[in-house]
Design a protein around this motif. Structure first.
Motif, short mmCIF file in Angstrom:
data_model
loop_
_atom_site.label_atom_id
_atom_site.label_comp_id
_atom_site.label_asym_id
_atom_site.label_seq_id
_atom_site.Cartn_x
_atom_site.Cartn_y
_atom_site.Cartn_z
N ARG A 237 0.89 -1.21 -0.06
CA ARG A 237 -0.04 -0.01 -0.19
C ARG A 237 0.89 1.30 -0.01
NH1 ARG A 237 -2.49 -2.90 4.33
NH2 ARG A 237 -4.41 -3.98 3.35
N THR A 238 0.38 2.39 -0.56
CA THR A 238 1.51 3.36 -0.70
C THR A 238 0.01 4.59 -0.58
OG1 THR A 238 2.44 5.19 -2.04
CG2 THR A 238 0.97 3.78 -3.24
N SER A 239 0.61 5.69 0.32
CA SER A 239 -0.20 6.82 0.60
C SER A 239 -0.40 7.76 -0.53
CB SER A 239 0.27 7.50 1.79
OG SER A 239 1.60 7.72 1.59
N ASP A 240 0.52 7.57 -1.68
CA ASP A 240 0.42 8.72 -2.56
C ASP A 240 0.92 8.04 -3.95
OD1 ASP A 240 0.54 10.92 -4.30
OD2 ASP A 240 0.87 12.13 -2.75
N ILE A 241 0.20 7.16 -4.66
CA ILE A 241 0.72 6.42 -5.90
C ILE A 241 1.31 7.93 -7.11
CG2 ILE A 241 -1.56 6.68 -7.03
CD1 ILE A 241 1.04 3.63 -6.92
N ASP A 242 0.58 8.87 -6.90
CA ASP A 242 0.93 9.98 -7.74
C ASP A 242 2.39 10.16 -7.54
OD1 ASP A 242 -1.03 9.79 -9.50
OD2 ASP A 242 -2.09 11.20 -8.22
N ALA A 243 2.74 10.57 -6.21
CA ALA A 243 4.24 10.96 -5.85
C ALA A 243 5.03 9.84 -5.90
CB ALA A 243 4.15 11.33 -4.41
N ALA A 244 4.73 8.46 -5.76
CA ALA A 244 5.71 7.65 -6.17
C ALA A 244 5.83 7.25 -7.60
CB ALA A 244 4.93 6.12 -5.50
N ARG A 245 4.75 7.64 -8.41
CA ARG A 245 5.25 7.59 -9.79
C ARG A 245 6.35 8.61 -10.21
NH1 ARG A 245 -1.08 6.33 -11.50
NH2 ARG A 245 -1.08 4.03 -11.35
#
Length: 281
Positions: A237-245
């Protein structure tokens, strides 16, 4: 009655630990300082709120490390998974009473250096089921959890917060029986899924037992392939998929978006195990 506490961690065996450190940092993970086990292995951990990933390297084969040494010689990858135990000796007895062959609990430690420069011994007790379907399963009693779950190690640039699921490949004819074994060992609730897979709920995480042919149906992508027994993928799980991308783009990581909420990191970029990141919430 549940035999165990919640999911604890996955063990990812690395042939070259220095190279692994660089790669997992590029993936956006914060790593703990290198640990040196009294059993003769080395590690770095990736800590989440209550579970974690362990990058493990074995320096020489010993009786307690032989399983991981053999996995390392085969190329590494995710070689084992673990649940927590309040008391490894009590859990070992419960497993024995259920007819599950397991090792006697062993105790070991590794020094942990904190930000203030002080050093303390993190200690553990584990009991393992080497004959578990597909890969090793074990339970881990953390004697000093305060030395591992520390704020400075639990924030990650990719926003990872927890292990959501593990995907274990076994022969198609053995999926149902393997699911029953894991439900017995973990105390989790087993549910049949389409395409013959079994999902075991382990208090906050899932273990999905499937076949190589049906792996795509369970992971949501046909880009994860594993023909032999073992762990093919870990969902985080990630809290922010856009920041991860954005982080992965800047780091030059060949991530593959599977939809608005899911991204795949291929196995070759993560020491032989695919990572599936899913937006939390």
């Amino acid at each position: 009655m549940s035999l165990l506490e919640p999911y604890d961690h996955a063990v990812i065996v690395c042939q070259n630990l220095d190279a692994a450190v660089g790669q997992w940092k590029r993936l956006g993970f914060t790593l703990t300082p290198r640990g040196y086990h009294t059993l003769g292995s080395q590690n770095h951990c990736i800590m989440f709120a209550r579970d974690y990933l362990e990058l493990l390297h074995v320096t020489a084969p010993t009786p307690s490390r032989q399983y991981y040494w053999d996995a390392q010689q085969r190329g590494g990858g995710c070689a084992a998974t673990s649940c927590k135990s309040r008391d490894a000796f009590a859990t070992a007895e419960r497993l024995r009473a259920a007819g599950i062959e397991r090792s006697d609990p062993i105790e070991f430690s590794r020094p942990v250096r904190l930000e203030d420069g002080s050093e303390h011994a993190a200690t553990f007790r584990v009991t393992a089921v080497d004959g578990a379907p597909g890969a090793r399963y074990f339970v881990c009693e953390h004697r000093t959890p305060e030395l591992l779950w520390r704020p400075e190690w639990m924030s990650h640039a990719n926003g990872a917060t927890a292990v959501a699921a593990m995907y274990l490949v076994v022969p198609a004819a053995e999926v149902e029986s393997a699911g029953r074994v894991y439900a017995e060992m973990t105390g989790g609730e087993a549910s049949p899924l389409k395409d013959g897979a079994v999902r075991i709920a382990i208090d906050g995480a899932h273990l999905v037992v499937t076949s190589a042919a049906n792996l795509a149906a369970q992971t949501g992508t046909d880009e994860i392939v594993r023909e032999e027994n073992g762990y093919a993928a870990i969902r985080l799980r990630t809290s922010d998929i856009d920041a991860a991308r954005a982080h992965w783009r800047n780091a030059g990581i060949a991530a593959r978006d599977l939809g608005p909420r899911d991204t795949l990191i291929p196995a070759h970029a993560a020491n032989g195990v695919a990572l599936l990141f899913t937006q939390a919430g």
